[in-house]
Scaffold this active site. Structure first.
Site, PDB file in Angstrom:
ATOM      1  N   GLU A   1     -14.064  -5.049  -2.697  1.00 54.41           N
ATOM      2  CA  GLU A   1     -13.789  -4.843  -1.268  1.00 54.41           C
ATOM      3  C   GLU A   1     -15.107  -4.954  -0.527  1.00 54.41           C
ATOM      4  O   GLU A   1     -16.049  -4.216  -0.815  1.00 54.41           O
ATOM      5  CB  GLU A   1     -13.132  -3.474  -1.060  1.00 54.41           C
ATOM      6  CG  GLU A   1     -11.773  -3.396  -1.755  1.00 54.41           C
ATOM      7  CD  GLU A   1     -11.065  -2.054  -1.606  1.00 54.41           C
ATOM      8  OE1 GLU A   1     -11.689  -1.099  -1.116  1.00 54.41           O
ATOM      9  OE2 GLU A   1      -9.886  -1.982  -1.993  1.00 54.41           O
TER      10      GLU A   1
ATOM     11  N   ASP B   1       0.855  -1.178   0.000  1.00 55.32           N
ATOM     12  CA  ASP B   1       0.000   0.000   0.000  1.00 55.32           C
ATOM     13  C   ASP B   1       0.892   1.229   0.000  1.00 55.32           C
ATOM     14  O   ASP B   1       1.846   1.320   0.792  1.00 55.32           O
ATOM     15  CB  ASP B   1      -0.903   0.005   1.242  1.00 55.32           C
ATOM     16  CG  ASP B   1      -2.029  -1.021   1.115  1.00 55.32           C
ATOM     17  OD1 ASP B   1      -2.247  -1.539   0.003  1.00 55.32           O
ATOM     18  OD2 ASP B   1      -2.686  -1.309   2.135  1.00 55.32           O
TER      19      ASP B   1
END
Lengths: 286, 237
Positions: A129, A10
């Site tokens: 997600e 990330d």
């Protein structure tokens, strides 16, 4: 056919970060340094996710992608804030092999069809997600888990596959960053509903979790972050010069971390997977 | 130190054929990592005058042939195949070398290698569903033909390479097959060579240090006449 292990990095600005439930981001170092380390350890692919681009519309990932692609010769998937065909083209031109789409794809599903047609299905990964609701159903979220969509995550996954996605990246926001294990049920529901490969993401805290999501969740690949990153931070002196921007307390004081994360290297993970009867790539370069 | 990083000497001119299909930059980066000078191009002049031509690509067969036709690249590619300079097809670029494909209807290919391209079937292996596209690392297995003198020279039989594809090819002449790969119930040709034409279903530029060795072999082939390359030592730094 081997199960792929994909380190997920990330990225916020110039830094590798890690959060919990995609929030509370903590700076861990320079993404290129971690990427090089994982390449040398035999990672099967890499995933770069620009975790703030979707919120602020920033596109500062291209330089990092270009630098990585020149020295790391495994597939690199890049996601975060990609909204248009031109955004995708720019990331591919910087050296990415695939792109991951979530927010823009769910708002405008036709983008999946157009992108698959223009760049090839195998270039388009759709990121689903999900958060588990009180009735047991999974709902798809966008904007790094901040925005609910009202869409059933499994139904959305099936639609994304039909529109031409080459793979699905399935992330449990409930589990993300917690080390409590993947959401095996979410992964299995989606993996069994589509004919394209599914990458399980979010929650790995040990090697056993990886074995579980493959054996019971029917995942074709797994994303790992904390398990690898916290090992790298603790055992490697140089993780690159991190920018002083962001929450650097963990790096400067080396305090914190999570008791629920059992850190490991990629070779250790592969050994444990083989012991559990899960095929993974034989990496015969040191 | 990852392979390919460090001081490099630029040799050879490689034309990476750009017909608007897929990502060509990882191919360029791999060429540069082994010291080759590579240009992404759709110019027929650059293609016919290059020391080696790479035909990459992802996407649909019919669209790709249509794009090559629009760019007037079909004849230059056929010429490149018989010019004596190496021509390397990768993934869709390998499939385009064939006579025809059944992808979304019948399409004629470049016809450089005799054979066709057909769809992979979803199958199971030890209770696990093997999905299509076939994405990930799989082993290349040597067939009757030796790898000596080919781009695979020096690689271990069974090395793992990175695949992304839904179709596979069936060459008519088994002698062109350098390796096969097994995916569930299907065993398909994963590497082939016919004279100076070389092709892989997998992506050598995304197959780590072992894939880069193939690019290093290509560089050696360009810089030395082919009869010398047969025995030239290609060392990894």
């Amino acid at each position: 056919m081997s199960v792929r292990i994909i380190p997920r990095l990330d990225i916020k600005g110039p830094n590798l970060v890690k959060g919990v439930h995609l929030e509370g981001l903590r700076v861990l170092g320079k993404p290129e340094a971690f990427a090089r380390c994982y390449y040398e350890q035999g990672a099967d692919e890499l995933l770069y996710m620009d975790v703030v681009a979707s919120l602020y519309g920033r596109h500062n990932l291209l330089d990092i992608v270009a630098r990585t692609s020149k020295e790391i010769f495994i597939p690199l998937t890049v996601g975060g804030g990609l909204r248009t065909l031109d955004d995708i083209r720019k990331v591919l031109c910087a050296g990415a092999d695939k792109v991951s789409l979530n927010t823009a794809a769910i708002r405008e599903p036709e983008l999946i069809r157009q992108a698959a047609h223009r760049f090839g299905s195998s270039t388009i990964v759709v990121s689903v997600e999900a958060i588990k609701k009180s009735d047991g159903r999974y709902e798809a979220y966008t904007d790094n888990g901040r925005q609910e969509t009202g869409r059933d995550a499994v139904a959305w996954a099936v639609e994304a596959a039909a529109l031409g996605a080459g793979e699905l990246l399935v992330t449990s926001i409930d589990r993300e960053g917690t080390g409590r294990g993947f959401d095996v049920e979410l992964t299995r529901q989606i993996a069994d509903a589509v004919s394209i490969p599914v990458i399980a993401c979010g929650g790995a805290g040990s090697v056993q979790h990886v074995c579980d999501v493959v054996a019971e969740g029917h995942a074709n690949a797994v994303c790992l972050a904390s398990v690898l990153h916290y090992h790298t931070v603790r055992h490697h002196e140089v993780v690159g010069d991190f920018s002083a921007e962001g929450n650097v307390e963990y790096l400067t004081k080396r305090r914190g971390g999570f008791l629920s994360i059992h850190v490991a290297t990629l070779p250790e993970i592969r050994d444990a997977m083989r012991s559990g009867g899960i095929p993974c790539r034989e990496v015969d370069y040191a | 130190m990852p392979e390919g990083v460090g001081p490099r000497q630029v040799v050879g001119r490689v034309a990476i054929v750009d017909y608007g299909m897929g990502n060509l930059f990882s191919v360029k980066h791999a060429c540069e990592a082994v010291g080759l000078s590579a240009a992404i191009t759709s110019s027929s002049e650059q293609i016919v005058s290059a020391n080696a031509v790479i035909l990459p690509g992802v996407g649909a067969f019919g669209d790709a042939m249509e794009a090559l036709r629009r760019l007037d690249l079909i004849s230059p590619l056929r010429d490149a195949a018989v010019s004596g300079a190496p021509l390397m097809g990768i993934c869709l670029g390998m499939q385009l070398l064939m006579s025809e494909s059944e992808e979304f209807g019948r399409h004629k290919g470049l016809g450089i290698i005799e054979g066709d391209v057909v769809r992979l079937a979803v199958s199971t292996e030890q209770g696990r569903v093997l999905k299509v596209p076939h994405i990930g690392w799989n082993r290349i297995e040597r067939q009757a033909r030796s790898w000596d003198g080919s781009l695979l020279e020096g690689l271990t039989d069974g090395s793992a390479m990175y695949f992304v594809h839904s179709f596979y090819l069936r060459p008519v002449d088994p002698r062109v097959v350098l390796s096969v790969t097994r995916y569930g119930s299907t065993t398909f040709c994963s590497t082939l060579q016919q004279d100076h034409v070389f092709a892989s279903q997998y992506h050598p530029e995304r197959s780590g240090p072992l894939g880069l060795r193939m690019y290093r072999r290509l560089a050696a082939r360009i810089t030395a006449p082919s009869h010398e390359v047969q025995h030239a030592e290609v060392s990894d730094p």
